[in-house]
Design a protein around this motif. Structure first.
Motif, PDB file in Angstrom:
ATOM      1  N   GLN A 186      57.067  91.495 107.225  1.00 21.77           N
ATOM      2  CA  GLN A 186      56.263  92.701 107.085  1.00 21.77           C
ATOM      3  C   GLN A 186      57.082  93.753 106.347  1.00 21.77           C
ATOM      4  O   GLN A 186      58.225  94.014 106.694  1.00 21.77           O
ATOM      5  N   LEU A 187      56.482  94.330 105.336  1.00 24.65           N
ATOM      6  CA  LEU A 187      57.151  95.348 104.547  1.00 24.65           C
ATOM      7  C   LEU A 187      57.326  96.612 105.367  1.00 24.65           C
ATOM      8  O   LEU A 187      56.376  97.150 105.916  1.00 24.65           O
ATOM      9  N   GLN A 188      58.582  97.094 105.439  1.00 26.64           N
ATOM     10  CA  GLN A 188      58.851  98.262 106.255  1.00 26.64           C
ATOM     11  C   GLN A 188      60.004  99.058 105.667  1.00 26.64           C
ATOM     12  O   GLN A 188      60.998  98.501 105.218  1.00 26.64           O
ATOM     13  N   PHE A 189      59.841 100.375 105.660  1.00 27.21           N
ATOM     14  CA  PHE A 189      60.880 101.291 105.206  1.00 27.21           C
ATOM     15  C   PHE A 189      61.185 102.243 106.352  1.00 27.21           C
ATOM     16  O   PHE A 189      60.272 102.889 106.869  1.00 27.21           O
ATOM     17  N   VAL A 190      62.446 102.338 106.732  1.00 29.49           N
ATOM     18  CA  VAL A 190      62.849 103.224 107.820  1.00 29.49           C
ATOM     19  C   VAL A 190      63.909 104.173 107.308  1.00 29.49           C
ATOM     20  O   VAL A 190      65.025 103.762 106.981  1.00 29.49           O
ATOM     21  N   ASN A 193      72.960  95.930  98.735  1.00 26.91           N
ATOM     22  CA  ASN A 193      71.979  94.839  98.757  1.00 26.91           C
ATOM     23  C   ASN A 193      72.192  93.908  99.936  1.00 26.91           C
ATOM     24  O   ASN A 193      71.241  93.340 100.470  1.00 26.91           O
ATOM     25  N   ALA A 194      73.419  93.749 100.365  1.00 33.44           N
ATOM     26  CA  ALA A 194      73.702  92.869 101.510  1.00 33.44           C
ATOM     27  C   ALA A 194      73.055  93.405 102.781  1.00 33.44           C
ATOM     28  O   ALA A 194      72.628  92.639 103.643  1.00 33.44           O
ATOM     29  N   LYS A 195      72.988  94.729 102.877  1.00 35.01           N
ATOM     30  CA  LYS A 195      72.364  95.355 104.039  1.00 35.01           C
ATOM     31  C   LYS A 195      70.911  95.727 103.776  1.00 35.01           C
ATOM     32  O   LYS A 195      70.244  96.255 104.668  1.00 35.01           O
ATOM     33  N   ASN A 196      70.478  95.478 102.540  1.00 44.06           N
ATOM     34  CA  ASN A 196      69.114  95.871 102.146  1.00 44.06           C
ATOM     35  C   ASN A 196      68.846  97.338 102.479  1.00 44.06           C
ATOM     36  O   ASN A 196      67.789  97.699 103.028  1.00 44.06           O
ATOM     37  N   THR A 197      69.790  98.170 102.117  1.00 38.83           N
ATOM     38  CA  THR A 197      69.712  99.587 102.451  1.00 38.83           C
ATOM     39  C   THR A 197      70.032 100.426 101.219  1.00 38.83           C
ATOM     40  O   THR A 197      70.933 100.084 100.439  1.00 38.83           O
ATOM     41  N   ILE A 250      66.952 104.102  91.952  1.00 37.27           N
ATOM     42  CA  ILE A 250      68.000 103.154  91.593  1.00 37.27           C
ATOM     43  C   ILE A 250      67.323 101.841  91.221  1.00 37.27           C
ATOM     44  O   ILE A 250      66.462 101.346  91.951  1.00 37.27           O
ATOM     45  N   SER A 251      67.688 101.300  90.071  1.00 34.34           N
ATOM     46  CA  SER A 251      67.003 100.112  89.568  1.00 34.34           C
ATOM     47  C   SER A 251      67.508  98.856  90.268  1.00 34.34           C
ATOM     48  O   SER A 251      68.616  98.807  90.797  1.00 34.34           O
ATOM     49  N   SER A 252      66.682  97.826  90.223  1.00 36.82           N
ATOM     50  CA  SER A 252      66.976  96.607  90.964  1.00 36.82           C
ATOM     51  C   SER A 252      68.069  95.781  90.297  1.00 36.82           C
ATOM     52  O   SER A 252      68.964  95.285  90.956  1.00 36.82           O
ATOM     53  N   ARG A 253      68.025  95.632  88.997  1.00 35.15           N
ATOM     54  CA  ARG A 253      68.938  94.705  88.324  1.00 35.15           C
ATOM     55  C   ARG A 253      70.242  95.364  87.917  1.00 35.15           C
ATOM     56  O   ARG A 253      71.328  94.917  88.313  1.00 35.15           O
ATOM     57  N   SER A 254      70.148  96.437  87.169  1.00 33.86           N
ATOM     58  CA  SER A 254      71.360  97.060  86.629  1.00 33.86           C
ATOM     59  C   SER A 254      72.009  98.025  87.604  1.00 33.86           C
ATOM     60  O   SER A 254      73.189  98.339  87.483  1.00 33.86           O
ATOM     61  N   SER A 307      62.941  96.265 105.061  1.00 33.29           N
ATOM     62  CA  SER A 307      62.731  94.908 105.559  1.00 33.29           C
ATOM     63  C   SER A 307      61.472  94.335 104.929  1.00 33.29           C
ATOM     64  O   SER A 307      60.547  95.061 104.591  1.00 33.29           O
ATOM     65  N   GLY A 308      61.474  93.015 104.774  1.00 31.61           N
ATOM     66  CA  GLY A 308      60.340  92.336 104.174  1.00 31.61           C
ATOM     67  C   GLY A 308      60.247  92.507 102.677  1.00 31.61           C
ATOM     68  O   GLY A 308      59.182  92.308 102.086  1.00 31.61           O
ATOM     69  N   TYR A 309      61.410  92.807 102.070  1.00 30.76           N
ATOM     70  CA  TYR A 309      61.383  93.251 100.676  1.00 30.76           C
ATOM     71  C   TYR A 309      62.825  93.252 100.193  1.00 30.76           C
ATOM     72  O   TYR A 309      63.678  93.862 100.830  1.00 30.76           O
ATOM     73  N   SER A 310      63.132  92.565  99.109  1.00 24.90           N
ATOM     74  CA  SER A 310      64.510  92.459  98.680  1.00 24.90           C
ATOM     75  C   SER A 310      64.864  93.489  97.622  1.00 24.90           C
ATOM     76  O   SER A 310      64.162  93.621  96.612  1.00 24.90           O
ATOM     77  N   LEU A 311      65.963  94.158  97.819  1.00 24.43           N
ATOM     78  CA  LEU A 311      66.441  95.119  96.833  1.00 24.43           C
ATOM     79  C   LEU A 311      66.912  94.432  95.556  1.00 24.43           C
ATOM     80  O   LEU A 311      67.114  95.084  94.539  1.00 24.43           O
ATOM     81  N   ASP A 312      67.083  93.121  95.621  1.00 22.57           N
ATOM     82  CA  ASP A 312      67.509  92.391  94.429  1.00 22.57           C
ATOM     83  C   ASP A 312      66.437  92.418  93.343  1.00 22.57           C
ATOM     84  O   ASP A 312      66.748  92.209  92.172  1.00 22.57           O
TER      85      ASP A 312
END
Length: 122
Positions: free
Chosen positions: A1-5, A74-78, A51-55, A25-30
């Motif tokens: 489930q997509l969630q932003f906290v 990205n490891a913490k998805n934060t 902040i962009s995903s790739r660069s 959560s439910g969504y990759s910053l990558d």
């Protein structure tokens, strides 16, 4: 489930600093860019940073450039927003969301979090 906290807000004196966090959560910053937005009482929501995903490139609204810094783990998805030299006009509820560019959330995005209140006052 997509969630932003969002977290990290508070009361700070003018000139002070805060660091906001956006746990995703439910969504990759990558794969997706993330933006910070804010909404002050009686005003429309406005974009603060992205902040962009790739660069990992960053962009800022003119009102915060040079004072705010966006970063991600990205490891913490934060995603973080370091806010320095805060001003009373920075007072708002701050939100994070997937974004196309500063101030523009992904079309159709509706899963906004609760936000975190930032109050700058002496």
């Amino acid at each position: 489930q997509l969630q932003f906290v969002e977290s990290g807000g508070g009361l700070v004196q003018p000139g002070g600093s805060l660091r906001l966090s956006c746990a995703v959560s439910g969504y990759s910053l990558d794969y997706y860019s993330i933006g910070w937005f804010r909404q002050a009482p009686g005003k429309e929501r406005e974009g603060v940073s992205l902040i962009s995903s790739r660069s990992g490139s960053t962009n800022y609204a003119d009102s915060v450039r040079g004072r705010f810094t966006i970063s991600r783990d990205n490891a913490k998805n934060t995603v973080y927003l370091q806010m320095n030299s805060l001003k009373p006009e920075d007072t708002a509820v701050y939100y994070c969301a997937p974004a196309v560019r500063v101030g523009v959330p992904w079309p159709g995005f509706g899963s906004w979090g609760q936000g975190t209140q930032v109050t700058v006052s002496s």
